[in-house]
Motif scaffolding. Structure first.
Motif, PDB file in Angstrom:
ATOM      1  N   SER A   1      15.161   8.441  11.137  1.00  0.00           N
ATOM      2  CA  SER A   1      14.986   7.668  12.783  1.00  0.00           C
ATOM      3  C   SER A   1      16.083   7.904  13.583  1.00  0.00           C
ATOM      4  CB  SER A   1      14.696   6.169  13.206  1.00  0.00           C
ATOM      5  OG  SER A   1      15.400   4.764  12.327  1.00  0.00           O
ATOM      6  N   CYS A   2      16.624   8.066  14.818  1.00  0.00           N
ATOM      7  CA  CYS A   2      17.343   7.951  15.998  1.00  0.00           C
ATOM      8  C   CYS A   2      17.024   7.429  17.217  1.00  0.00           C
ATOM      9  CB  CYS A   2      17.621   9.730  16.505  1.00  0.00           C
ATOM     10  SG  CYS A   2      19.170   9.491  17.371  1.00  0.00           S
ATOM     11  N   ILE A   3      17.541   6.434  17.765  1.00  0.00           N
ATOM     12  CA  ILE A   3      17.132   6.604  18.788  1.00  0.00           C
ATOM     13  C   ILE A   3      18.121   6.749  20.182  1.00  0.00           C
ATOM     14  CG2 ILE A   3      17.973   3.379  18.413  1.00  0.00           C
ATOM     15  CD1 ILE A   3      15.568   2.748  20.049  1.00  0.00           C
ATOM     16  N   ASN A   4      18.024   7.222  21.065  1.00  0.00           N
ATOM     17  CA  ASN A   4      18.272   7.001  22.409  1.00  0.00           C
ATOM     18  C   ASN A   4      19.291   5.963  22.924  1.00  0.00           C
ATOM     19  OD1 ASN A   4      17.993  10.345  21.594  1.00  0.00           O
ATOM     20  ND2 ASN A   4      17.199  10.131  23.766  1.00  0.00           N
ATOM     21  N   SER A   5      20.526   7.133  23.384  1.00  0.00           N
ATOM     22  CA  SER A   5      21.816   5.537  23.895  1.00  0.00           C
ATOM     23  C   SER A   5      21.446   6.107  25.329  1.00  0.00           C
ATOM     24  CB  SER A   5      22.622   6.037  24.048  1.00  0.00           C
ATOM     25  OG  SER A   5      22.777   6.986  24.522  1.00  0.00           O
ATOM     26  N   SER A   6      20.559   6.531  25.886  1.00  0.00           N
ATOM     27  CA  SER A   6      19.737   6.318  27.761  1.00  0.00           C
ATOM     28  C   SER A   6      18.463   6.120  27.700  1.00  0.00           C
ATOM     29  CB  SER A   6      20.215   7.475  28.133  1.00  0.00           C
ATOM     30  OG  SER A   6      19.760   8.577  26.903  1.00  0.00           O
ATOM     31  N   ASP A   7      17.875   6.664  27.746  1.00  0.00           N
ATOM     32  CA  ASP A   7      16.360   6.315  27.400  1.00  0.00           C
ATOM     33  C   ASP A   7      15.687   6.048  26.506  1.00  0.00           C
ATOM     34  OD1 ASP A   7      15.170  10.168  27.232  1.00  0.00           O
ATOM     35  OD2 ASP A   7      16.105   8.799  25.630  1.00  0.00           O
ATOM     36  N   PHE A   8      16.414   5.300  25.532  1.00  0.00           N
ATOM     37  CA  PHE A   8      16.040   4.939  24.606  1.00  0.00           C
ATOM     38  C   PHE A   8      14.430   5.587  23.813  1.00  0.00           C
ATOM     39  CE2 PHE A   8      16.670  -0.078  24.874  1.00  0.00           C
ATOM     40  CZ  PHE A   8      18.134   0.633  25.417  1.00  0.00           C
ATOM     41  N   GLY A   9      14.433   6.725  23.934  1.00  0.00           N
ATOM     42  CA  GLY A   9      13.802   7.890  22.869  1.00  0.00           C
ATOM     43  C   GLY A   9      13.810   7.647  22.089  1.00  0.00           C
TER      44      GLY A   9
ATOM     45  N   VAL B   1       8.183   8.960   7.895  1.00  0.00           N
ATOM     46  CA  VAL B   1       7.445   7.697   8.392  1.00  0.00           C
ATOM     47  C   VAL B   1       7.405   7.481   9.030  1.00  0.00           C
ATOM     48  CG1 VAL B   1       9.879   7.662   7.065  1.00  0.00           C
ATOM     49  CG2 VAL B   1      10.227   7.873   9.963  1.00  0.00           C
ATOM     50  N   LYS B   2       6.937   8.663  10.103  1.00  0.00           N
ATOM     51  CA  LYS B   2       6.027   8.943  11.311  1.00  0.00           C
ATOM     52  C   LYS B   2       4.798   7.395  11.026  1.00  0.00           C
ATOM     53  CE  LYS B   2       7.202  12.968  13.654  1.00  0.00           C
ATOM     54  NZ  LYS B   2       7.289  14.085  13.987  1.00  0.00           N
ATOM     55  N   GLY B   3       4.758   6.743  12.453  1.00  0.00           N
ATOM     56  CA  GLY B   3       3.274   6.011  12.400  1.00  0.00           C
ATOM     57  C   GLY B   3       3.656   4.725  11.543  1.00  0.00           C
ATOM     58  N   ARG B   4       5.034   4.618  10.369  1.00  0.00           N
ATOM     59  CA  ARG B   4       5.041   3.276   9.318  1.00  0.00           C
ATOM     60  C   ARG B   4       6.641   2.976   9.814  1.00  0.00           C
ATOM     61  NH1 ARG B   4       6.377   3.986   4.280  1.00  0.00           N
ATOM     62  NH2 ARG B   4       6.636   5.897   4.862  1.00  0.00           N
ATOM     63  N   PHE B   5       7.004   3.096  11.060  1.00  0.00           N
ATOM     64  CA  PHE B   5       8.419   2.944  11.230  1.00  0.00           C
ATOM     65  C   PHE B   5       8.528   3.194  11.971  1.00  0.00           C
ATOM     66  CE2 PHE B   5      10.899   3.586   6.609  1.00  0.00           C
ATOM     67  CZ  PHE B   5      10.027   3.234   5.806  1.00  0.00           C
ATOM     68  N   THR B   6       8.906   2.470  12.661  1.00  0.00           N
ATOM     69  CA  THR B   6       9.557   1.656  14.987  1.00  0.00           C
ATOM     70  C   THR B   6      11.162   1.182  14.901  1.00  0.00           C
ATOM     71  OG1 THR B   6       7.288   1.772  15.029  1.00  0.00           O
ATOM     72  CG2 THR B   6       9.307   0.791  16.736  1.00  0.00           C
ATOM     73  N   THR B   7      11.696   2.155  15.738  1.00  0.00           N
ATOM     74  CA  THR B   7      13.045   1.889  15.856  1.00  0.00           C
ATOM     75  C   THR B   7      13.251   1.331  17.526  1.00  0.00           C
ATOM     76  OG1 THR B   7      16.125   2.368  15.537  1.00  0.00           O
ATOM     77  CG2 THR B   7      13.910   4.092  16.018  1.00  0.00           C
ATOM     78  N   SER B   8      14.495   0.753  17.334  1.00  0.00           N
ATOM     79  CA  SER B   8      14.980  -0.455  18.272  1.00  0.00           C
ATOM     80  C   SER B   8      15.699  -1.129  18.641  1.00  0.00           C
ATOM     81  CB  SER B   8      13.515  -1.683  19.056  1.00  0.00           C
ATOM     82  OG  SER B   8      13.897  -2.315  17.512  1.00  0.00           O
TER      83      SER B   8
ATOM     84  N   MET C   1       9.874  -1.487   9.553  1.00  0.00           N
ATOM     85  CA  MET C   1       8.785  -0.020   8.297  1.00  0.00           C
ATOM     86  C   MET C   1       7.942  -1.320   7.691  1.00  0.00           C
ATOM     87  SD  MET C   1      12.147   0.849   6.274  1.00  0.00           S
ATOM     88  CE  MET C   1      12.556  -0.761   5.342  1.00  0.00           C
ATOM     89  N   ASN C   2       6.734  -0.850   8.072  1.00  0.00           N
ATOM     90  CA  ASN C   2       5.645  -0.999   7.845  1.00  0.00           C
ATOM     91  C   ASN C   2       4.948  -0.605   6.396  1.00  0.00           C
ATOM     92  OD1 ASN C   2       5.301  -3.737   9.621  1.00  0.00           O
ATOM     93  ND2 ASN C   2       4.358  -2.275  10.866  1.00  0.00           N
TER      94      ASN C   2
END
Length: 122
Positions: free
Chosen positions: A49-57, A64-71, A83-84
């Motif tokens: 995963s990768c989370i942007n610095s600016s828009d948190f995209g 892992v799509k649909g199972r993992f979420t980064t914040s 991780m679910n």
């Protein structure tokens, strides 16, 4: 000097959940996109995963799509990976690094830290 401390790994059963944390120091955290990467047994490093610095995209590997979420919490210089629905193939050492991503790839740059071990039993 960029430093990352990963934590939150452990042993979990198939279908279980874990939340990983990555505490960063030594640089201006807000200016960097941060990614999670993993190295499974007998496999190459994979961008998770990768989370942007600016828009948190966010960007995710197809696996892992649909199972993992980064914040991220910029006030705490910390990135998280929820991780679910974990599977045995998610077993790996998980690391965080600055990242660059598009819809088709996630790349990290810098030196690997200690990482945190995630083991999923079947």
């Amino acid at each position: 000097q960029l430093q990352f401390v990963e934590s939150g790994g452990g042993l979990v059963q198939y279908g279980g959940s874990l939340r990983l944390s990555c505490a960063a120091s030594g640089f201006t955290f807000d200016n960097y996109s941060i990614g999670w990467f993993r190295l499974g047994p007998g496999k190459e490093h994979e961008g998770v995963s990768c989370i942007n610095s600016s828009d948190f995209g966010t960007y995710y590997a197809d696996s892992v799509k649909g199972r993992f979420t980064t914040s991220r919490d910029n006030a705490k210089n910390t990135v998280y990976l929820q991780m679910n629905s974990l599977k045995p193939e998610d077993t790996a050492v998980y690391y965080c690094l600055p990242c660059r991503a598009t819809a088709t790839f996630i790349l990290g740059f810098g030196s690997w830290g200690q990482g945190t071990q995630v083991t999923v039993s079947s």
